[in-house]
Design a protein around this motif. Structure first.
Motif, PDB file in Angstrom:
ATOM      1  N   GLU A 128     -11.424  -0.205  -6.187  1.00  0.00           N
ATOM      2  CA  GLU A 128     -10.059  -0.186  -5.448  1.00  0.00           C
ATOM      3  C   GLU A 128      -8.974  -0.142  -5.937  1.00  0.00           C
ATOM      4  O   GLU A 128      -8.160   0.047  -6.269  1.00  0.00           O
ATOM      5  CB  GLU A 128     -10.898  -1.790  -4.205  1.00  0.00           C
ATOM      6  N   ASP A 129      -9.310  -1.279  -6.925  1.00  0.00           N
ATOM      7  CA  ASP A 129      -7.714  -1.475  -7.938  1.00  0.00           C
ATOM      8  C   ASP A 129      -7.607  -0.916  -8.573  1.00  0.00           C
ATOM      9  O   ASP A 129      -6.218  -0.527  -8.388  1.00  0.00           O
ATOM     10  CB  ASP A 129      -7.835  -3.007  -9.012  1.00  0.00           C
ATOM     11  N   ARG A 136      -5.837   2.375  -6.475  1.00  0.00           N
ATOM     12  CA  ARG A 136      -4.840   2.117  -5.697  1.00  0.00           C
ATOM     13  C   ARG A 136      -3.815   1.902  -7.324  1.00  0.00           C
ATOM     14  O   ARG A 136      -2.610   2.279  -7.548  1.00  0.00           O
ATOM     15  CB  ARG A 136      -4.565   0.180  -5.977  1.00  0.00           C
ATOM     16  N   ASN A 137      -3.660   1.425  -8.540  1.00  0.00           N
ATOM     17  CA  ASN A 137      -2.803   1.029  -9.181  1.00  0.00           C
ATOM     18  C   ASN A 137      -2.739   2.713 -10.047  1.00  0.00           C
ATOM     19  O   ASN A 137      -1.598   3.192 -10.500  1.00  0.00           O
ATOM     20  CB  ASN A 137      -3.520   0.688 -10.412  1.00  0.00           C
ATOM     21  N   ASP A 146      -7.690  -5.893 -16.069  1.00  0.00           N
ATOM     22  CA  ASP A 146      -6.696  -6.323 -15.031  1.00  0.00           C
ATOM     23  C   ASP A 146      -6.524  -5.197 -13.827  1.00  0.00           C
ATOM     24  O   ASP A 146      -5.417  -5.244 -12.811  1.00  0.00           O
ATOM     25  CB  ASP A 146      -5.144  -6.756 -15.657  1.00  0.00           C
ATOM     26  N   GLY A 147      -6.844  -4.126 -13.707  1.00  0.00           N
ATOM     27  CA  GLY A 147      -6.971  -3.028 -12.570  1.00  0.00           C
ATOM     28  C   GLY A 147      -6.319  -1.953 -13.718  1.00  0.00           C
ATOM     29  O   GLY A 147      -6.288  -0.931 -12.863  1.00  0.00           O
ATOM     30  N   GLU A 191       1.397  -1.412   0.152  1.00  0.00           N
ATOM     31  CA  GLU A 191       0.169  -0.185  -0.049  1.00  0.00           C
ATOM     32  C   GLU A 191       0.849   1.269   0.198  1.00  0.00           C
ATOM     33  O   GLU A 191       2.013   1.108   0.546  1.00  0.00           O
ATOM     34  CB  GLU A 191      -1.068   0.141   1.280  1.00  0.00           C
ATOM     35  N   GLN A 208     -14.364  -4.373  -6.185  1.00  0.00           N
ATOM     36  CA  GLN A 208     -12.589  -4.366  -6.451  1.00  0.00           C
ATOM     37  C   GLN A 208     -12.731  -4.024  -6.844  1.00  0.00           C
ATOM     38  O   GLN A 208     -11.677  -3.302  -6.102  1.00  0.00           O
ATOM     39  CB  GLN A 208     -13.104  -6.533  -6.458  1.00  0.00           C
ATOM     40  N   GLY A 209     -13.198  -3.266  -8.835  1.00  0.00           N
ATOM     41  CA  GLY A 209     -12.520  -3.285  -9.495  1.00  0.00           C
ATOM     42  C   GLY A 209     -12.053  -1.643  -8.859  1.00  0.00           C
ATOM     43  O   GLY A 209     -10.875  -1.152  -9.267  1.00  0.00           O
ATOM     44  N   ARG A 251     -14.272   1.853  -2.510  1.00  0.00           N
ATOM     45  CA  ARG A 251     -15.070   1.223  -2.817  1.00  0.00           C
ATOM     46  C   ARG A 251     -16.198   1.425  -1.744  1.00  0.00           C
ATOM     47  O   ARG A 251     -17.428   1.093  -2.231  1.00  0.00           O
ATOM     48  CB  ARG A 251     -14.147  -0.373  -2.738  1.00  0.00           C
ATOM     49  N   GLN A 299       3.147   0.651 -14.342  1.00  0.00           N
ATOM     50  CA  GLN A 299       1.376   0.302 -14.405  1.00  0.00           C
ATOM     51  C   GLN A 299       2.325  -1.289 -14.274  1.00  0.00           C
ATOM     52  O   GLN A 299       2.890  -1.318 -14.896  1.00  0.00           O
ATOM     53  CB  GLN A 299       0.618  -0.186 -14.372  1.00  0.00           C
TER      54      GLN A 299
END
Length: 622
Positions: free
Chosen positions: A250-251, A254-255, A412-413, A3, A247-248, A201, A322
């Motif tokens: 959040e990913d 972050r990405n 894949d985020g 993180e 969930q996507g 999220r 990425q």
């Protein structure tokens, strides 16, 4: 993945939630909101779209860039397609049902509803609307939702028409389907109050729960879409489109934080190197004898190879920003927008059939030294020229830092470049639709889903888990209708939640069963005309042939109810086949024989009746 310190990086994020409403008709015409299969189309419409100036004489940058990509748009029309959808007739008044549902959502989001709502045109020339714009109207502002990490403001609530659905891309352009175009849609925009991926999220999840509480939103893949706006302190606002799941979100956040942080570091390194971007040029002669299949294919088709020197970029084009995406990938995304297959760059060469000698010759041809990079494009001459210019422009922004832009979410985020951020010039008034005066006092505030689950437990004595399953599922309005019509609540809930899930896992297309067919099946069980155990098979029959009534499905499945004497005959046969086990185990044999008896009757008899008779027959023999 470790993180980041989001507070130190200065993460700021916000959401745009787009949710289709489950109304009978579309927002500006009487067409149904049912999706169709492309093969059901009975005609096609072809259009070319071009940007137009706003009332202030301005051109939107995103629309202008889109217009540089010459594409033909084909639209699949159906027997339900109206002239409004074809852009051959002015829109009609705003659908009252859609307005009512949107006002329910306004109540749940605690937004202040406007006194008068005006329909606007939002310029969209990616082909997703036949008219070249999307109609939208502001309904409310200044709301708020709560998350564990603090409140998130609701900046605006809009009611608008859904875009056409992309079917496929062709060599000439894009094929869209008009079945989705015009479905009522609410757009909910939050303030830039999100500070972590987890909070993003949670905010999306909370908004989704509130939307489903109305019982009037569509469910399923594609009916709700989340766009995420993300920036860090030294980065820039980036809008990421089309995030499909929680969930996507959040990913993606972050990405994107990671991508911007890497781009900031790259910009600092480029500044230290005093980097710059040179002039693009034709280098076809340098690679005329190459063994590279990609380049040779372009040249044999009469194409050319273009290049741009990137002074000070050596080693940075291949730097990962990425997962499996590099700075060179960013340049390639821009080149692809103009029809090229992508780019080659010197951080990845020699490779792809290009030799060391050809790389050296390429560097010499464009004046690049060992500390510099070179990007090349091979395509037809016009495409190669446009694509290398686009790649060069992206390289220039890499020197400046993180560009503001709109990006598309990958599965894949990660994300890829889509277009520049739109500006205010894309909006102007819709003169064909009169303003509406929303009246929130006419709308009853919906019951929240968690409150609904608690009520199901209290009023219907449902198991808490089952109550939550039905309350948060898509069929809670159908459950309530079934109970109103006298169906046992526990049976109705388990049928609409557990049974449908089990059938779906067995590849039964349960979504083809209409609400009235569900109700009829459950009512036949309630009246004793169908055994409870036969309901799944009846629903499967209807799913296979949706033209069947529940009564006809019972006949097809040979599940007509049997009387008690027939049940006894079947049970006696089972007991006699297992006489030794009954004599030895007595009532201990009940469980195994019960399953055998139910199988013998194939769902034609209620389990409680079979159980009662089986106990009687075992008792006689033990």
């Amino acid at each position: 993945m470790s993180e980041y310190d989001y507070e130190e990086l200065g993460l700021v994020a916000g959401l745009e939630i787009h949710q289709q409403l489950d109304t009978e008709t579309k927002l500006f015409c009487e067409s149904p909101t049912t999706l169709r299969e492309p093969e059901e189309s009975d005609r096609e419409i072809t259009r070319y779209l071009h940007p137009t100036k706003s009332e202030l004489g301005e051109l939107d940058e995103a629309a202008l860039e889109e217009s540089r990509v010459d594409r033909e748009f084909t639209y699949l029309a159906y027997d339900t397609t109206c002239l409004v959808e074809e852009d051959d007739e002015p829109p009609r008044r705003v659908d009252e049902e859609a307005l009512s549902v949107a006002l329910q959502i306004a109540e749940l989001l605690d937004v202040t509803v406007v006194d008068e709502a005006h329909v606007m045109r939002k310029l969209v020339i990616d082909g997703s609307n036949t008219s070249g714009f999307q109609r939208t109207m502001l309904l409310g502002q200044d709301g708020e939702i709560e998350t564990e990490e603090g409140p998130v403001s609701i900046v605006d609530l809009l009611l608008e028409e859904e875009s056409a659905q992309r079917v496929e891309e062709t060599d000439d352009g894009v094929v869209y389907s008009l079945d989705r175009l015009g479905i009522p849609l609410v757009e909910i925009g939050t303030g830039p109050d999100v500070r972590t991926p987890k909070q993003a999220r949670e905010a999306a999840e909370r908004i989704g729960t509130l939307l489903r509480s109305t019982g009037s939103v569509k469910r399923g893949l594609g009916t709700i879409r989340q766009d995420v706006n993300v920036s860090i302190a030294e980065g820039a606002r980036v809008e990421i489109k089309g995030v499909q799941d929680l969930q996507g979100i959040e990913d993606i956040v972050r990405n994107e934080v990671g991508r911007q942080a890497e781009l900031v570091e790259i910009a600092a390194e480029l500044d230290e190197r005093d980097a710059s971007v040179g002039e693009t040029r034709d280098v076809t002669d340098v690679l005329s004898d190459t063994d590279s299949g990609v380049i040779r294919g372009a040249l044999e088709s009469g194409g050319s190879v273009t290049a741009v020197p990137l002074f000070g970029f050596d080693g940075l084009l291949g730097r990962e920003i990425q997962d499996d995406r590099r700075l060179g990938t960013e340049l390639s995304d821009h080149a692809k927008r103009h029809g090229a297959g992508g780019i080659f760059h010197t951080d990845e060469l020699p490779a792809y059939g290009i030799t060391d000698g050809e790389v050296a010759a390429l560097r010499e041809a464009v004046g690049a030294g060992p500390e510099d990079g070179v990007a090349i494009v091979a395509a037809d001459s016009e495409t190669a020229e446009l694509a290398i210019e686009a790649a060069a422009d992206r390289a220039r922004t890499a020197i400046e830092g993180v560009p503001e832009e709109t990006r598309d979410a990958n599965e894949d985020g990660t994300t890829r470049y889509l277009r520049p951020l739109p500006g205010a010039a894309r909006m102007y008034p819709e003169t064909d639709v009169p303003p509406v005066e929303p009246d929130p006092s006419d709308v009853e505030t919906p019951e929240l889903l968690d409150e609904k689950a608690d009520r199901y437990v209290a009023d219907y004595d449902l198991d808490p888990g089952l109550a939550e399953q039905i309350a948060f599922g898509r069929r809670f309005p159908l459950f309530e209708t079934a109970v109103e019509r006298g169906v046992d609540p526990t049976f109705a809930a388990s049928t609409l939640a557990s049974t449908t899930t089990e059938l779906r896992r067995n590849d039964v297309a349960i979504e083809r069963v209409a609400d009235e067919q569900f109700l009829s099946t459950m009512e036949l069980v309630e009246s004793g005309e169908l055994a409870k155990e036969g309901a799944p098979e009846v629903l499967a029959e209807i799913a296979a042939d949706p033209t069947l009534s529940a009564e006809e499905a019972i006949e097809e499945a040979d599940l007509a109810g049997v009387d008690r004497e027939t049940v006894r005959e079947a049970v006696v046969a089972v007991v006699e086949r297992n006489a030794d086990q009954v004599e030895t185990e007595g009532m201990g044999a009940f469980s195994g024989l019960m399953g055998e008896a139910m199988g013998e009757l194939r769902g034609k008899a209620d389990g409680e009746v079979v159980s009662e008779v089986l106990r009687e027959e075992i008792g006689k023999r033990s």
